[in-house]
Design an enzyme around this catalytic site. Structure first.
Site, PDB file in Angstrom:
ATOM      1  N   VAL A  50       2.693   7.131   1.579  1.00 28.75           N
ATOM      2  CA  VAL A  50       1.343   7.289   1.049  1.00 28.75           C
ATOM      3  C   VAL A  50       1.077   6.142   0.100  1.00 28.75           C
ATOM      4  O   VAL A  50       1.686   6.046  -0.952  1.00 28.75           O
ATOM      5  CB  VAL A  50       1.192   8.624   0.289  1.00 28.75           C
ATOM      6  CG1 VAL A  50      -0.184   8.712  -0.338  1.00 28.75           C
ATOM      7  CG2 VAL A  50       1.435   9.782   1.237  1.00 28.75           C
ATOM      8  N   SER A  51       0.184   5.266   0.503  1.00 30.57           N
ATOM      9  CA  SER A  51      -0.077   4.079  -0.305  1.00 30.57           C
ATOM     10  C   SER A  51      -1.071   4.374  -1.419  1.00 30.57           C
ATOM     11  O   SER A  51      -2.260   4.203  -1.246  1.00 30.57           O
ATOM     12  CB  SER A  51      -0.594   2.969   0.590  1.00 30.57           C
ATOM     13  OG  SER A  51      -1.312   3.521   1.662  1.00 30.57           O
ATOM     14  N   CYS A  52      -0.555   4.810  -2.532  1.00 27.43           N
ATOM     15  CA  CYS A  52      -1.422   5.208  -3.619  1.00 27.43           C
ATOM     16  C   CYS A  52      -2.056   4.010  -4.324  1.00 27.43           C
ATOM     17  O   CYS A  52      -2.991   4.169  -5.091  1.00 27.43           O
ATOM     18  CB  CYS A  52      -0.658   6.066  -4.614  1.00 27.43           C
ATOM     19  SG  CYS A  52       0.932   5.393  -5.066  1.00 27.43           S
ATOM     20  N   HIS A  53      -1.562   2.812  -4.051  1.00 30.58           N
ATOM     21  CA  HIS A  53      -2.158   1.642  -4.685  1.00 30.58           C
ATOM     22  C   HIS A  53      -3.524   1.321  -4.097  1.00 30.58           C
ATOM     23  O   HIS A  53      -4.249   0.499  -4.609  1.00 30.58           O
ATOM     24  CB  HIS A  53      -1.223   0.436  -4.562  1.00 30.58           C
ATOM     25  CG  HIS A  53      -0.947   0.037  -3.157  1.00 30.58           C
ATOM     26  ND1 HIS A  53      -0.012   0.678  -2.376  1.00 30.58           N
ATOM     27  CD2 HIS A  53      -1.492  -0.935  -2.377  1.00 30.58           C
ATOM     28  CE1 HIS A  53       0.013   0.102  -1.173  1.00 30.58           C
ATOM     29  NE2 HIS A  53      -0.880  -0.868  -1.144  1.00 30.58           N
ATOM     30  N   ARG A  54      -3.848   1.975  -2.993  1.00 32.19           N
ATOM     31  CA  ARG A  54      -5.158   1.738  -2.379  1.00 32.19           C
ATOM     32  C   ARG A  54      -6.219   2.665  -2.960  1.00 32.19           C
ATOM     33  O   ARG A  54      -7.334   2.715  -2.484  1.00 32.19           O
ATOM     34  CB  ARG A  54      -5.082   1.936  -0.865  1.00 32.19           C
ATOM     35  CG  ARG A  54      -4.201   0.906  -0.195  1.00 32.19           C
ATOM     36  CD  ARG A  54      -4.254   1.039   1.310  1.00 32.19           C
ATOM     37  NE  ARG A  54      -3.184   0.238   1.913  1.00 32.19           N
ATOM     38  CZ  ARG A  54      -2.427   0.655   2.911  1.00 32.19           C
ATOM     39  NH1 ARG A  54      -2.599   1.839   3.426  1.00 32.19           N
ATOM     40  NH2 ARG A  54      -1.491  -0.122   3.390  1.00 32.19           N
TER      41      ARG A  54
END
Length: 117
Positions: A50-54
DNA sequence: GCTTTGACTCTCG
DNA sequence: TCGAGAGCCAAAG
């Protein structure tokens, strides 16, 4: 399904090179818990799946990132705003840039990079 | 189970 | 236009 799971699932759908906002994310799961979204990201157990930086602020700011420094100093509501752009944020920006997302002075052009959920 | 805290957002002066 | 304050919902203590 729990709120967090929904958030992670939704966040995982964001494609490379696109971003979305905490507001949009919360809205996507029929909730107004913007802050809870941030909390869930902070504890994100599914990195890097899960790319939370996006996920960024509604005004295009990158916001925060729990890289290694977390909860330093006293962070009241007003202090939180003042310390935007420190700690793990640089890492977050670097990750975004790697995905061809233009980050200017810690801000992203939402008009171009926002992903419609 | 109640209180505090937080990677946020909105409104008002 | 900008800063400060209040409100929001969940998770952690």
């Amino acid at each position: 399904m729990k709120f967090r799971e929904k958030i992670y699932k939704t966040a995982a759908k964001i494609p490379r090179g696109k971003v979305t906002t905490y507001k949009a994310l919360a809205h996507a799961i029929n909730s107004k818990a913007y802050r809870a979204v941030g909390t869930a990201m902070n504890k994100n157990p599914h990195w890097p799946k899960v790319s939370c930086h996006r996920v960024i602020n509604s005004d295009g700011r990158v916001g925060g990132f729990a890289e290694q420094f977390r909860g330093r100093e006293k962070s009241s509501k007003s202090v939180t705003r003042a310390k935007l752009g420190v700690s793990g944020v640089k890492k977050k920006i670097a990750l975004l840039r790697k995905e061809c997302v233009e980050v200017i002075n810690g801000k992203i052009d939402l008009k171009r990079f926002r992903y419609k959920l």
